[in-house]
Design a protein around this motif. Structure first.
Motif, short mmCIF file in Angstrom:
data_model
loop_
_atom_site.label_atom_id
_atom_site.label_comp_id
_atom_site.label_asym_id
_atom_site.label_seq_id
_atom_site.Cartn_x
_atom_site.Cartn_y
_atom_site.Cartn_z
N LEU A 49 -21.61 -21.57 22.61
CA LEU A 49 -21.70 -21.11 21.22
C LEU A 49 -21.24 -22.18 20.24
O LEU A 49 -21.75 -22.28 19.13
CB LEU A 49 -20.88 -19.84 21.04
N ASP A 50 -20.26 -22.97 20.66
CA ASP A 50 -19.69 -23.94 19.74
C ASP A 50 -20.61 -25.13 19.46
O ASP A 50 -20.30 -25.97 18.61
CB ASP A 50 -18.35 -24.46 20.27
N VAL A 51 -21.76 -25.20 20.15
CA VAL A 51 -22.70 -26.27 19.83
C VAL A 51 -23.19 -26.12 18.40
O VAL A 51 -23.55 -27.10 17.74
CB VAL A 51 -23.89 -26.24 20.82
N ALA A 52 -23.16 -24.89 17.89
CA ALA A 52 -23.60 -24.65 16.52
C ALA A 52 -22.63 -25.22 15.49
O ALA A 52 -22.96 -25.31 14.30
CB ALA A 52 -23.79 -23.16 16.28
N ARG A 53 -21.44 -25.59 15.92
CA ARG A 53 -20.47 -26.18 15.00
C ARG A 53 -20.77 -27.65 14.70
O ARG A 53 -20.18 -28.22 13.78
CB ARG A 53 -19.05 -26.06 15.57
N LEU A 54 -21.65 -28.26 15.46
CA LEU A 54 -21.97 -29.66 15.22
C LEU A 54 -22.57 -29.82 13.82
O LEU A 54 -23.28 -28.94 13.34
CB LEU A 54 -22.96 -30.16 16.27
N PRO A 55 -22.29 -30.95 13.17
CA PRO A 55 -22.79 -31.14 11.81
C PRO A 55 -24.32 -31.08 11.76
O PRO A 55 -25.00 -31.52 12.69
CB PRO A 55 -22.28 -32.53 11.43
N LEU A 56 -24.84 -30.55 10.67
CA LEU A 56 -26.28 -30.49 10.46
C LEU A 56 -26.76 -31.83 9.88
O LEU A 56 -26.28 -32.27 8.84
CB LEU A 56 -26.64 -29.37 9.49
N ALA A 57 -27.70 -32.45 10.57
CA ALA A 57 -28.24 -33.72 10.09
C ALA A 57 -29.54 -33.48 9.32
O ALA A 57 -30.55 -34.14 9.53
CB ALA A 57 -28.48 -34.66 11.26
N VAL A 58 -29.49 -32.51 8.41
CA VAL A 58 -30.67 -32.14 7.63
C VAL A 58 -30.32 -32.23 6.15
O VAL A 58 -29.35 -31.60 5.71
CB VAL A 58 -31.15 -30.72 7.98
N HIS A 83 -21.42 -24.14 6.67
CA HIS A 83 -20.13 -23.86 7.29
C HIS A 83 -20.29 -23.74 8.81
O HIS A 83 -21.11 -22.95 9.29
CB HIS A 83 -19.54 -22.57 6.73
N ALA A 84 -19.48 -24.50 9.53
CA ALA A 84 -19.60 -24.52 10.99
C ALA A 84 -19.37 -23.14 11.59
O ALA A 84 -20.06 -22.73 12.54
CB ALA A 84 -18.60 -25.53 11.58
N SER A 85 -18.39 -22.40 11.07
CA SER A 85 -18.08 -21.09 11.65
C SER A 85 -19.23 -20.10 11.44
O SER A 85 -19.50 -19.24 12.28
CB SER A 85 -16.80 -20.51 11.03
N ARG A 86 -19.96 -20.26 10.33
CA ARG A 86 -21.09 -19.36 10.06
C ARG A 86 -22.32 -19.76 10.86
O ARG A 86 -23.11 -18.90 11.27
CB ARG A 86 -21.39 -19.32 8.57
N ARG A 87 -22.50 -21.05 11.10
CA ARG A 87 -23.58 -21.46 12.01
C ARG A 87 -23.33 -20.91 13.40
O ARG A 87 -24.26 -20.46 14.08
CB ARG A 87 -23.68 -23.00 12.04
N ARG A 88 -22.08 -20.94 13.83
CA ARG A 88 -21.76 -20.39 15.14
C ARG A 88 -22.02 -18.90 15.19
O ARG A 88 -22.55 -18.37 16.18
CB ARG A 88 -20.29 -20.66 15.49
N ALA A 89 -21.65 -18.18 14.13
CA ALA A 89 -21.88 -16.74 14.08
C ALA A 89 -23.38 -16.42 14.14
O ALA A 89 -23.81 -15.51 14.86
CB ALA A 89 -21.27 -16.15 12.80
N LEU A 90 -24.19 -17.18 13.40
CA LEU A 90 -25.63 -16.97 13.42
C LEU A 90 -26.20 -17.22 14.81
O LEU A 90 -27.00 -16.42 15.32
CB LEU A 90 -26.28 -17.91 12.40
#
Length: 446
Positions: A261-270, A311-318
């Motif tokens: 799940l924590d892979v979603a915490r990685l920074p967005l390169a977009v 937000h990293a925590s919200r990307r993880r939640a999604l």
């Protein structure tokens, strides 16, 4: 929606000086620092700043505001004087919002506090299941409660058409699910089972146990889970394109269980512009006819999506919620389709015949499993009926609420022991007989 308008246009500076509240300490904005640019047609730009509950304004805009509002002077005057609400103005197209819609709704909820305006959505906060939860509340607090639950990746603003319609004769409560909108994003596994625990605690926290639940997409799945596990907490369900467990074998189940799940915490390169454009395109793809929804709605929804993904925590939640739906068990002791046969709560299922996320073919499976439920497929409709087909969607919702209101009155007169004793196993002979003898109730509306 027909919106009452003031008979004369007013000067923004006079309106702001006369009606803008100066102290919002006791509101959900009391501990926040936000800026809102006002872009008023033919009157230039203004900035409203809130700093720990103190409100100030000045001419001119600021770079990188929390939110930007575009409207005309008459609409601004109506908003500040309490003649219309932010929900009314946004839905009618008189108000365009960029940036954080959550912030604009919260600010709008502080206008003209002494004026009775049912559609005014007041931003509130509570703690439910240990989660700081933001929610909107509108309507008469003494009326029957209705709780609106948004879908995956959205916020409570996606339920504004329903809130605005029902607020005239209901107490309407519209929370942001954990991980979305203004609610906190705990490091959970965002499964329907976990989210139903939060929902049950939220109903207790806002004194709305026994409410009717209206859930869209993920919100529909969470509402259904609560109704299956604690039917006394719910008097009725309206499930709008609810996310249902896949009935067929999912090819990537084993891989999905291993994905961290924590892979979603990685920074967005977009870049933000590409992220916004992608979100807008994705939102348009959810509708059968994207042209029926005004452009300003796509822009506002895309901004909310983009803000959340920062937000990293919200990307993880999604990501976690998406995996939770994909891995939702269809059959067995914990499987949705085996358990749904025991649904006791009156339910209306709404489907879009051109929904690309939740196929309308689920309707026949629901009818087979729960023949006492009503299942309606909307013609020429995608995944967001409350915006794409609002008139018929709201009519069907009201019809269902009228039915569930009768059930709520009966349950209030019935002792708890009698209600528990009346429950029957979904696998009992009586339950099987009822399912076999009840006719199909799937409908299609043009």
């Amino acid at each position: 929606m027909t919106m009452a308008r003031s008979p004369v246009c007013c000067d923004p500076e006079i309106c702001l000086a006369k009606h803008l509240p100066r102290d919002v300490t006791r509101s959900a904005l009391g501990h926040r620092r936000v800026t809102m640019n006002l872009d008023i047609t033919d009157h230039g730009k203004w900035t409203v700043r809130i700093d720990e509950g103190t409100v100030t304004y000045r001419r001119g805009g600021v770079a990188h505001p929390t939110s930007t509002v575009r409207t005309d002077a008459a609409t601004l005057g109506d908003l500040l004087a309490g003649r219309i609400s932010v929900a009314d103005a946004f839905l009618s197209g008189a108000l365009e919002i960029r940036g954080s819609m959550t912030t604009v709704l919260a600010i709008g909820g502080t206008f003209a506090p002494d004026v009775e305006l049912p559609t005014r959505a007041r931003a509130r906060e509570t703690s439910a299941y240990g989660v700081h939860t933001g929610y909107l509340e509108a309507g008469d607090p003494d009326k029957r409660p209705v709780v609106l639950l948004h879908g995956l990746g959205a916020s409570n603003s996606s339920m504004l058409p329903v809130l605005a319609d029902l607020a005239s004769d209901h107490r309407v409560i519209c929370p942001d699910l954990p991980g979305f909108g203004s609610s906190a994003a705990p490091a959970w596994r965002y499964t329907p089972e976990q989210l139903h625990r939060w929902l049950r605690a939220f109903l207790d926290a806002v004194d709305a146990r026994g409410a009717a639940l209206i859930g869209h997409s993920l919100g529909g799945r969470v509402a259904l889970e609560l109704a299956l596990r604690d039917p006394d907490a719910v008097t009725g369900l309206v499930l709008v394109c609810p996310a249902m467990a896949f009935r067929r074998r999912r090819r990537l189940t084993s891989l999905a269980r291993l994905l961290p799940l924590d892979v979603a915490r990685l920074p967005l390169a977009v870049p933000p512009r590409l992220l916004h454009a992608g979100a807008r395109a994705g939102l348009r793809a959810l509708l059968a006819d994207p042209g029926v929804v005004p452009r300003h709605w796509y822009e506002a929804a895309a901004d909310e999506w983009e803000l959340s993904l920062r937000h990293a925590s919200r990307r993880r939640a999604l990501w976690s919620a998406l995996l939770g739906l994909y891995l939702d068990e269809p059959f067995g002791e914990t499987g949705l389709w085996d358990r749904i046969a025991g649904l006791e709560v009156p339910a209306l299922f709404l489907w879009g015949d051109r929904d690309t996320l939740v196929p309308a073919r689920f309707a026949r499976h629901v009818t087979s499993a729960v023949p006492t439920a009503r299942s309606v497929t909307l013609h020429a409709c995608g995944h967001v009926p409350q915006f794409e087909r609002p008139e018929i969607t709201l009519r069907l919702i009201r019809e269902q609420l009228a039915t569930t209101a009768q059930r709520g009155a009966v349950r209030q007169r019935q002792p708890m022991s009698a209600r528990r004793g009346a429950r029957r196993s979904p696998h009992s002979a009586g339950a099987r007989g009822r399912r076999e003898s009840t006719r199909s109730n799937t409908g299609r509306i043009a």
